[in-house]
Write a protein that holds these residues in place. Structure first.
Motif, PDB file in Angstrom:
ATOM      1  N   MET A 142       5.800 120.768  72.445  1.00 45.76           N
ATOM      2  CA  MET A 142       4.976 120.439  71.279  1.00 45.76           C
ATOM      3  C   MET A 142       5.830 119.651  70.288  1.00 45.76           C
ATOM      4  O   MET A 142       6.353 120.202  69.313  1.00 45.76           O
ATOM      5  CB  MET A 142       4.418 121.711  70.638  1.00 45.76           C
ATOM      6  N   PRO A 143       6.010 118.343  70.530  1.00 45.39           N
ATOM      7  CA  PRO A 143       6.914 117.551  69.686  1.00 45.39           C
ATOM      8  C   PRO A 143       6.478 117.455  68.227  1.00 45.39           C
ATOM      9  O   PRO A 143       7.307 117.162  67.352  1.00 45.39           O
ATOM     10  CB  PRO A 143       6.896 116.170  70.359  1.00 45.39           C
ATOM     11  N   ASP A 144       5.207 117.724  67.947  1.00 45.62           N
ATOM     12  CA  ASP A 144       4.719 117.641  66.570  1.00 45.62           C
ATOM     13  C   ASP A 144       4.867 118.948  65.805  1.00 45.62           C
ATOM     14  O   ASP A 144       4.446 119.038  64.647  1.00 45.62           O
ATOM     15  CB  ASP A 144       3.236 117.223  66.559  1.00 45.62           C
ATOM     16  N   VAL A 145       5.457 119.960  66.447  1.00 41.83           N
ATOM     17  CA  VAL A 145       5.631 121.259  65.805  1.00 41.83           C
ATOM     18  C   VAL A 145       7.115 121.567  65.665  1.00 41.83           C
ATOM     19  O   VAL A 145       7.873 121.478  66.637  1.00 41.83           O
ATOM     20  CB  VAL A 145       4.944 122.383  66.614  1.00 41.83           C
ATOM     21  N   ARG A 146       7.523 121.914  64.461  1.00 39.68           N
ATOM     22  CA  ARG A 146       8.888 122.384  64.220  1.00 39.68           C
ATOM     23  C   ARG A 146       8.818 123.892  64.011  1.00 39.68           C
ATOM     24  O   ARG A 146       8.304 124.367  63.001  1.00 39.68           O
ATOM     25  CB  ARG A 146       9.468 121.689  62.984  1.00 39.68           C
ATOM     26  N   ALA A 147       9.280 124.636  65.002  1.00 41.32           N
ATOM     27  CA  ALA A 147       9.116 126.085  65.000  1.00 41.32           C
ATOM     28  C   ALA A 147      10.444 126.792  64.744  1.00 41.32           C
ATOM     29  O   ALA A 147      11.508 126.325  65.158  1.00 41.32           O
ATOM     30  CB  ALA A 147       8.530 126.553  66.323  1.00 41.32           C
ATOM     31  N   HIS A 148      10.347 127.935  64.068  1.00 43.90           N
ATOM     32  CA  HIS A 148      11.493 128.799  63.795  1.00 43.90           C
ATOM     33  C   HIS A 148      11.168 130.195  64.290  1.00 43.90           C
ATOM     34  O   HIS A 148      10.066 130.701  64.053  1.00 43.90           O
ATOM     35  CB  HIS A 148      11.791 128.856  62.290  1.00 43.90           C
ATOM     36  N   PHE A 149      12.112 130.822  64.952  1.00 40.92           N
ATOM     37  CA  PHE A 149      11.947 132.182  65.431  1.00 40.92           C
ATOM     38  C   PHE A 149      12.877 133.068  64.607  1.00 40.92           C
ATOM     39  O   PHE A 149      14.090 133.061  64.798  1.00 40.92           O
ATOM     40  CB  PHE A 149      12.247 132.258  66.929  1.00 40.92           C
ATOM     41  N   MET A 150      12.291 133.800  63.685  1.00 40.81           N
ATOM     42  CA  MET A 150      13.072 134.547  62.705  1.00 40.81           C
ATOM     43  C   MET A 150      12.200 135.613  62.053  1.00 40.81           C
ATOM     44  O   MET A 150      10.974 135.602  62.208  1.00 40.81           O
ATOM     45  CB  MET A 150      13.653 133.594  61.658  1.00 40.81           C
ATOM     46  N   PRO A 151      12.815 136.547  61.317  1.00 38.84           N
ATOM     47  CA  PRO A 151      12.026 137.574  60.653  1.00 38.84           C
ATOM     48  C   PRO A 151      11.105 137.008  59.572  1.00 38.84           C
ATOM     49  O   PRO A 151      11.348 135.936  59.010  1.00 38.84           O
ATOM     50  CB  PRO A 151      13.079 138.497  60.040  1.00 38.84           C
ATOM     51  N   ILE A 152      10.039 137.768  59.308  1.00 37.40           N
ATOM     52  CA  ILE A 152       9.062 137.457  58.265  1.00 37.40           C
ATOM     53  C   ILE A 152       8.985 138.659  57.342  1.00 37.40           C
ATOM     54  O   ILE A 152       9.043 139.809  57.790  1.00 37.40           O
ATOM     55  CB  ILE A 152       7.683 137.157  58.882  1.00 37.40           C
ATOM     56  N   ALA A 153       8.857 138.425  56.050  1.00 37.52           N
ATOM     57  CA  ALA A 153       8.708 139.494  55.067  1.00 37.52           C
ATOM     58  C   ALA A 153       7.243 139.642  54.675  1.00 37.52           C
ATOM     59  O   ALA A 153       6.547 138.650  54.463  1.00 37.52           O
ATOM     60  CB  ALA A 153       9.537 139.192  53.821  1.00 37.52           C
ATOM     61  N   THR A 154       6.772 140.895  54.631  1.00 34.53           N
ATOM     62  CA  THR A 154       5.406 141.193  54.190  1.00 34.53           C
ATOM     63  C   THR A 154       5.457 141.947  52.867  1.00 34.53           C
ATOM     64  O   THR A 154       6.167 142.948  52.737  1.00 34.53           O
ATOM     65  CB  THR A 154       4.669 142.069  55.218  1.00 34.53           C
ATOM     66  N   GLY A 155       4.685 141.470  51.900  1.00 33.55           N
ATOM     67  CA  GLY A 155       4.564 142.156  50.616  1.00 33.55           C
ATOM     68  C   GLY A 155       3.281 141.756  49.922  1.00 33.55           C
ATOM     69  O   GLY A 155       2.834 140.618  50.042  1.00 33.55           O
ATOM     70  N   ASP A 156       2.679 142.685  49.213  1.00 33.01           N
ATOM     71  CA  ASP A 156       1.435 142.390  48.500  1.00 33.01           C
ATOM     72  C   ASP A 156       1.755 141.635  47.215  1.00 33.01           C
ATOM     73  O   ASP A 156       1.594 142.139  46.090  1.00 33.01           O
ATOM     74  CB  ASP A 156       0.668 143.676  48.201  1.00 33.01           C
ATOM     75  N   VAL A 157       2.229 140.415  47.395  1.00 31.60           N
ATOM     76  CA  VAL A 157       2.593 139.576  46.267  1.00 31.60           C
ATOM     77  C   VAL A 157       2.431 138.113  46.671  1.00 31.60           C
ATOM     78  O   VAL A 157       2.765 137.730  47.791  1.00 31.60           O
ATOM     79  CB  VAL A 157       4.056 139.850  45.818  1.00 31.60           C
ATOM     80  N   VAL A 158       1.896 137.309  45.763  1.00 36.04           N
ATOM     81  CA  VAL A 158       1.883 135.856  45.947  1.00 36.04           C
ATOM     82  C   VAL A 158       3.102 135.323  45.217  1.00 36.04           C
ATOM     83  O   VAL A 158       3.159 135.329  43.978  1.00 36.04           O
ATOM     84  CB  VAL A 158       0.586 135.226  45.405  1.00 36.04           C
ATOM     85  N   LEU A 159       4.105 134.913  45.963  1.00 37.19           N
ATOM     86  CA  LEU A 159       5.375 134.504  45.375  1.00 37.19           C
ATOM     87  C   LEU A 159       5.317 133.031  44.984  1.00 37.19           C
ATOM     88  O   LEU A 159       5.264 132.156  45.845  1.00 37.19           O
ATOM     89  CB  LEU A 159       6.514 134.755  46.369  1.00 37.19           C
ATOM     90  N   ALA A 160       5.319 132.784  43.671  1.00 39.74           N
ATOM     91  CA  ALA A 160       5.250 131.412  43.164  1.00 39.74           C
ATOM     92  C   ALA A 160       6.361 131.147  42.159  1.00 39.74           C
ATOM     93  O   ALA A 160       6.250 130.262  41.311  1.00 39.74           O
ATOM     94  CB  ALA A 160       3.885 131.158  42.532  1.00 39.74           C
ATOM     95  N   ASP A 161       7.442 131.923  42.247  1.00 42.03           N
ATOM     96  CA  ASP A 161       8.579 131.738  41.352  1.00 42.03           C
ATOM     97  C   ASP A 161       9.836 132.131  42.112  1.00 42.03           C
ATOM     98  O   ASP A 161      10.117 133.319  42.315  1.00 42.03           O
ATOM     99  CB  ASP A 161       8.413 132.591  40.087  1.00 42.03           C
ATOM    100  N   ALA A 162      10.598 131.126  42.539  1.00 42.47           N
ATOM    101  CA  ALA A 162      11.786 131.377  43.353  1.00 42.47           C
ATOM    102  C   ALA A 162      12.906 132.049  42.575  1.00 42.47           C
ATOM    103  O   ALA A 162      13.869 132.533  43.171  1.00 42.47           O
ATOM    104  CB  ALA A 162      12.290 130.059  43.949  1.00 42.47           C
ATOM    105  N   LYS A 163      12.788 132.104  41.242  1.00 43.48           N
ATOM    106  CA  LYS A 163      13.817 132.728  40.411  1.00 43.48           C
ATOM    107  C   LYS A 163      13.379 134.078  39.857  1.00 43.48           C
ATOM    108  O   LYS A 163      14.068 134.654  39.016  1.00 43.48           O
ATOM    109  CB  LYS A 163      14.184 131.785  39.265  1.00 43.48           C
ATOM    110  N   SER A 164      12.261 134.582  40.322  1.00 44.07           N
ATOM    111  CA  SER A 164      11.731 135.845  39.821  1.00 44.07           C
ATOM    112  C   SER A 164      12.546 137.021  40.343  1.00 44.07           C
ATOM    113  O   SER A 164      13.342 136.902  41.288  1.00 44.07           O
ATOM    114  CB  SER A 164      10.281 136.003  40.251  1.00 44.07           C
ATOM    115  N   GLU A 165      12.313 138.193  39.734  1.00 42.18           N
ATOM    116  CA  GLU A 165      13.022 139.398  40.163  1.00 42.18           C
ATOM    117  C   GLU A 165      12.705 139.745  41.604  1.00 42.18           C
ATOM    118  O   GLU A 165      13.593 140.118  42.377  1.00 42.18           O
ATOM    119  CB  GLU A 165      12.658 140.566  39.243  1.00 42.18           C
ATOM    120  N   ILE A 166      11.435 139.617  41.993  1.00 42.63           N
ATOM    121  CA  ILE A 166      11.063 139.955  43.364  1.00 42.63           C
ATOM    122  C   ILE A 166      11.687 138.981  44.361  1.00 42.63           C
ATOM    123  O   ILE A 166      12.103 139.363  45.449  1.00 42.63           O
ATOM    124  CB  ILE A 166       9.529 140.020  43.532  1.00 42.63           C
TER     125      ILE A 166
END
Length: 290
Positions: A142-166
């Protein structure tokens, strides 16, 4: 009269309508099925495979995902469960439009508050090795897909601030996670507890989990990310073959829950498991023939 062999089901779950639509585009001959509690799936055929896809839009949140996934597993008896959709990136090299396949999924809120601070007690569930291997194989072509195999984090939060406490908390305690989303751990936990099913989370990256999230979403990044995740999901299912002789057990007699001891059949017993009959069946075993 022979009884048709039930077709194997894969349960594909999404949270958002656009995620659902991206997968739905691949499902043919769809029909809607309704659980007695009102949960709805569309079930149809995945072309060029033996799979029947049962597709459900659950809504957002890990608790909701866990509860409804359990209900759907007990109803449909799928062979595999996939949660497919969009996520935010947690790594500089995981870019918008990339796909992250969850080698494991973290639930990010586990821990204990002590006088000295919060001590993390990580909870993690692995993705299915078989499904992950199928995904690794699929994306090579699938040359049009750049895939990563790595862990994913689940949390009931919409993260829209990379400098936030969370955000700092996640980077400090789950620093190998490549993406953050809201439902994956709940779905994996349900699959693990209800028969240890093969399960995997596949997420397309729609934003960088920072202040530019809204601009990224407005640019159409969610649609693109959902389509990429759906394409990888379909490709891996074309690699991953169903187990033979098993499928949707909805119409079959109760055989005992997963993990329960199953009866053995022999001697003068005739095994009609999986058959459907309108009345009593009388038979006699003669010279090894029913």
């Amino acid at each position: 009269m022979s009884v048709p062999e039930p077709q194997p089901i894969v349960l594909i779950l999404t949270a958002l309508p656009l995620e659902y639509a991206a997968v739905r585009a691949y499902v043919e001959d769809r029909r809607e099925r309704v659980h007695t509690d009102g949960t709805r799936v569309e079930q149809g055929r995945l072309a060029d495979t033996a799979w029947q896809v049962a597709l459900c839009e659950l809504g957002m949140g890990a608790d909701r995902a866990a509860s409804l996934t359990t209900q759907l597993i007990n109803w449909l008896r799928p062979q595999a469960v996939l949660f497919v959709g969009v996520a935010g990136s947690l790594k500089d090299d995981v870019e918008i439009g990339d796909v992250v396949v969850g080698t494991q999924v973290y639930e990010i809120y586990g821990g204990k508050r002590e006088p000295g601070g919060f001590r993390v007690r990580p909870k993690a569930l692995p993705g299915s090795h078989a499904l992950e291997q199928a995904a690794r194989s699929a994306v090579r072509d699938m040359p049009d897909v750049r895939a990563h195999f790595m862990p994913i984090a689940t949390g009931d939060v919409v993260l829209a601030d990379a400098k936030s406490e969370i955000a700092r908390f996640i980077h400090s305690n789950y620093n190998d996670a490549g993406a953050i989303e809201m439902e994956g751990f709940g779905a994996l936990q349900a699959a693990h507890l209800n028969g240890q099913l093969n399960a995997l989370v596949v997420r397309g990256i729609s934003d960088r989990a920072d202040a530019a999230k809204h601009q990224a979403d407005a640019s159409g990044s969610q649609q693109r990310a959902a389509e990429q995740a759906a394409s990888v999901t379909v490709a891996l299912l074309r690699k991953h073959r169903p187990r033979e002789g098993s499928g949707d057990a909805e119409e079959e007699p109760h055989r005992g829950g997963r993990g329960e001891a199953r009866a053995t059949y022999g001697g003068d017993h005739i095994d009609f498991r999986g058959g459907t009959f309108d009345g009593p069946v009388v038979g006699k075993w003669v010279d090894g023939r029913g």
